[in-house]
Design a protein around this motif. Structure first.
Motif, mmCIF file in Angstrom:
data_model
loop_
_atom_site.group_PDB
_atom_site.id
_atom_site.type_symbol
_atom_site.label_atom_id
_atom_site.label_comp_id
_atom_site.label_asym_id
_atom_site.label_seq_id
_atom_site.Cartn_x
_atom_site.Cartn_y
_atom_site.Cartn_z
ATOM 1 N N MET A 134 0.861 -0.598 0.304
ATOM 2 C CA MET A 134 -0.081 -0.216 0.031
ATOM 3 C C MET A 134 1.107 1.327 -0.160
ATOM 4 O O MET A 134 0.066 2.407 -0.759
ATOM 5 N N VAL A 135 1.780 1.054 0.982
ATOM 6 C CA VAL A 135 3.056 2.536 0.874
ATOM 7 C C VAL A 135 3.705 2.823 -0.705
ATOM 8 O O VAL A 135 3.650 4.286 -0.695
ATOM 9 N N PHE A 136 4.021 1.912 -0.949
ATOM 10 C CA PHE A 136 4.327 1.569 -2.211
ATOM 11 C C PHE A 136 3.381 2.052 -3.361
ATOM 12 O O PHE A 136 4.094 1.478 -4.604
ATOM 13 N N LYS A 137 2.862 1.500 -3.321
ATOM 14 C CA LYS A 137 0.797 1.886 -4.658
ATOM 15 C C LYS A 137 1.254 0.541 -5.350
ATOM 16 O O LYS A 137 1.323 0.750 -6.430
ATOM 17 N N ILE A 138 1.833 0.356 -4.715
ATOM 18 C CA ILE A 138 1.523 -1.715 -5.686
ATOM 19 C C ILE A 138 0.497 -2.633 -5.422
ATOM 20 O O ILE A 138 0.310 -2.908 -4.259
ATOM 21 N N LYS A 139 0.131 -4.025 -5.996
ATOM 22 C CA LYS A 139 -1.236 -4.428 -5.669
ATOM 23 C C LYS A 139 -0.717 -5.940 -6.774
ATOM 24 O O LYS A 139 -0.174 -6.447 -7.967
ATOM 25 N N VAL A 140 -1.533 -7.158 -5.931
ATOM 26 C CA VAL A 140 -0.993 -8.854 -6.443
ATOM 27 C C VAL A 140 -2.346 -8.375 -7.553
ATOM 28 O O VAL A 140 -3.244 -8.610 -6.435
ATOM 29 N N VAL A 141 -2.385 -8.337 -8.409
ATOM 30 C CA VAL A 141 -3.989 -9.203 -8.955
ATOM 31 C C VAL A 141 -3.387 -10.862 -10.048
ATOM 32 O O VAL A 141 -2.325 -10.713 -9.673
ATOM 33 N N THR A 142 -4.726 -11.692 -10.317
ATOM 34 C CA THR A 142 -4.663 -12.230 -11.148
ATOM 35 C C THR A 142 -4.184 -11.738 -12.935
ATOM 36 O O THR A 142 -3.888 -11.264 -12.758
ATOM 37 N N VAL A 143 -3.656 -12.644 -13.742
ATOM 38 C CA VAL A 143 -2.943 -12.424 -14.089
ATOM 39 C C VAL A 143 -3.887 -12.095 -15.600
ATOM 40 O O VAL A 143 -3.495 -10.430 -16.510
ATOM 41 N N GLU A 144 -5.653 -11.724 -15.162
ATOM 42 C CA GLU A 144 -6.078 -11.165 -15.963
ATOM 43 C C GLU A 144 -6.819 -9.970 -15.789
ATOM 44 O O GLU A 144 -7.262 -8.545 -16.042
ATOM 45 N N GLY A 145 -5.599 -9.462 -14.573
ATOM 46 C CA GLY A 145 -6.075 -7.952 -13.958
ATOM 47 C C GLY A 145 -7.159 -8.350 -12.707
ATOM 48 O O GLY A 145 -7.458 -7.272 -12.096
ATOM 49 N N LEU A 146 -7.607 -9.118 -11.937
ATOM 50 C CA LEU A 146 -8.720 -9.365 -11.136
ATOM 51 C C LEU A 146 -8.573 -9.516 -10.056
ATOM 52 O O LEU A 146 -6.923 -10.119 -9.852
ATOM 53 N N PRO A 147 -8.961 -8.778 -9.036
ATOM 54 C CA PRO A 147 -8.781 -9.361 -7.476
ATOM 55 C C PRO A 147 -8.510 -10.783 -7.104
ATOM 56 O O PRO A 147 -8.642 -11.550 -7.442
ATOM 57 N N LEU A 148 -7.474 -10.672 -5.912
ATOM 58 C CA LEU A 148 -7.033 -12.534 -5.794
ATOM 59 C C LEU A 148 -8.449 -13.053 -5.026
ATOM 60 O O LEU A 148 -8.973 -11.841 -4.278
ATOM 61 N N SER A 149 -8.615 -14.367 -5.153
ATOM 62 C CA SER A 149 -9.054 -14.722 -3.976
ATOM 63 C C SER A 149 -8.684 -15.123 -2.337
ATOM 64 O O SER A 149 -7.011 -15.980 -3.217
ATOM 65 N N MET A 150 -9.501 -16.008 -2.108
ATOM 66 C CA MET A 150 -8.658 -16.380 -0.587
ATOM 67 C C MET A 150 -7.934 -17.230 -0.901
ATOM 68 O O MET A 150 -6.462 -17.537 -0.430
ATOM 69 N N LYS A 151 -8.533 -18.421 -1.856
ATOM 70 C CA LYS A 151 -7.846 -20.065 -2.429
ATOM 71 C C LYS A 151 -6.656 -19.432 -3.423
ATOM 72 O O LYS A 151 -5.761 -19.500 -3.229
ATOM 73 N N THR A 152 -6.533 -17.875 -4.149
ATOM 74 C CA THR A 152 -5.484 -17.918 -5.435
ATOM 75 C C THR A 152 -4.550 -17.637 -4.187
ATOM 76 O O THR A 152 -3.024 -17.731 -4.785
ATOM 77 N N SER A 153 -5.014 -16.924 -3.040
ATOM 78 C CA SER A 153 -3.700 -16.068 -2.295
ATOM 79 C C SER A 153 -3.232 -16.878 -1.511
ATOM 80 O O SER A 153 -2.091 -16.710 -1.063
ATOM 81 N N VAL A 154 -3.418 -18.111 -1.025
ATOM 82 C CA VAL A 154 -3.036 -19.380 -0.135
ATOM 83 C C VAL A 154 -1.911 -19.676 -1.066
ATOM 84 O O VAL A 154 -0.981 -20.231 -0.751
ATOM 85 N N ILE A 155 -2.697 -20.227 -2.328
ATOM 86 C CA ILE A 155 -1.673 -20.874 -3.411
ATOM 87 C C ILE A 155 -0.516 -20.291 -3.847
ATOM 88 O O ILE A 155 1.156 -20.706 -4.194
ATOM 89 N N ARG A 156 -0.778 -19.365 -3.632
ATOM 90 C CA ARG A 156 0.709 -17.976 -3.799
ATOM 91 C C ARG A 156 1.456 -17.578 -3.065
ATOM 92 O O ARG A 156 2.537 -17.854 -2.627
ATOM 93 N N TYR A 157 0.980 -17.755 -2.109
ATOM 94 C CA TYR A 157 1.873 -17.735 -1.271
ATOM 95 C C TYR A 157 2.601 -18.999 -0.392
ATOM 96 O O TYR A 157 3.773 -19.133 0.021
ATOM 97 N N VAL A 158 1.825 -20.454 -0.254
ATOM 98 C CA VAL A 158 2.672 -21.521 -0.672
ATOM 99 C C VAL A 158 3.273 -21.968 -1.638
ATOM 100 O O VAL A 158 5.214 -22.120 -1.103
ATOM 101 N N CYS A 159 3.175 -21.756 -2.537
ATOM 102 C CA CYS A 159 4.908 -21.354 -3.902
ATOM 103 C C CYS A 159 5.744 -19.870 -3.454
ATOM 104 O O CYS A 159 6.674 -20.892 -4.131
ATOM 105 N N GLU A 160 5.512 -19.397 -2.557
ATOM 106 C CA GLU A 160 6.593 -18.624 -2.284
ATOM 107 C C GLU A 160 8.177 -18.800 -1.476
ATOM 108 O O GLU A 160 8.682 -19.239 -2.042
#
Length: 195
Positions: A134-160
């Motif tokens: 938020m401070v640096f004005k960047i955002k995580v979105v899906t490849v299509e530019g849509l907001p992340l769902s909780m499921k996608t957020s979990v998958i992304r965090y596990v993939c980290e």
């Protein structure tokens, strides 16, 4: 003397002649009033309230966030997490009691993992941003530019974990790829963009 002459009765009781009609003057043809182009937005029976300022969609750019701005946002998140985890850990150790060093380290590590996981998964799933993003004005979105769902957020965090287990190469991919996506972005089908 001569007798007065009587007029003909038809002349006495004759109707006055109708006045001759006035010549007609050509009048200007009146055009119907002009109307604005028809729009069914506010037609009768169609209720579409005007969008409120708070409901306006957030502008998402196609400009990807690079490696350094993402790393700086992550560093800020790390400082914020540490600032919260230290007092929470201290209170937790006081409550549970300070036992052997191995147990204390395990407790602190477990608490940090749980709190950090919740922070990143919840913030990305709810807003697409952590406080650092938020401070640096960047955002995580899906490849299509849509907001992340909780499921996608979990998958992304596990993939980290994949990005970390490759000695950080998964993170460095965001610096060398043209689309600035790291390994966890590729697997999680997400991207980080500037607002």
């Amino acid at each position: 003397m001569s007798a007065p002459q009587l007029q003909n009765a038809s002349q006495v009781f004759r109707k006055p002649a109708a006045p001759s009609p006035k010549p007609s003057v050509p009048t200007r043809r009146e055009e119907p009033p002009r109307r604005e182009p028809h729009s069914d937005t506010y037609a009768v029976g169609v209720f579409r309230p005007a969008p409120q300022a708070s409901e306006a969609p957030e502008a998402i750019s196609d400009l990807p966030a690079g490696f350094w701005i993402r790393a700086t946002a992550r560093l800020l998140d790390g400082f914020l997490l540490t600032a919260v985890e230290i007092p929470v850990t201290f209170v937790g150790l006081m409550f549970w009691g300070i036992g052997p060093l191995a147990e204390a380290i395990g407790f602190v590590t477990g608490l940090n993992v749980v709190f950090g996981t919740f922070y990143f998964v919840f913030c990305h799933g709810q807003w697409g941003q952590t406080i650092g993003k938020m401070v640096f004005k960047i955002k995580v979105v899906t490849v299509e530019g849509l907001p992340l769902s909780m499921k996608t957020s979990v998958i992304r965090y596990v993939c980290e974990a994949l990005s970390a287990l490759t000695l950080g190469i998964g993170y460095l991919m965001a610096g060398v790829r043209s689309d600035k996506r790291g390994l966890h972005d590729l697997v999680g089908k997400t991207r980080v963009v500037r607002l």
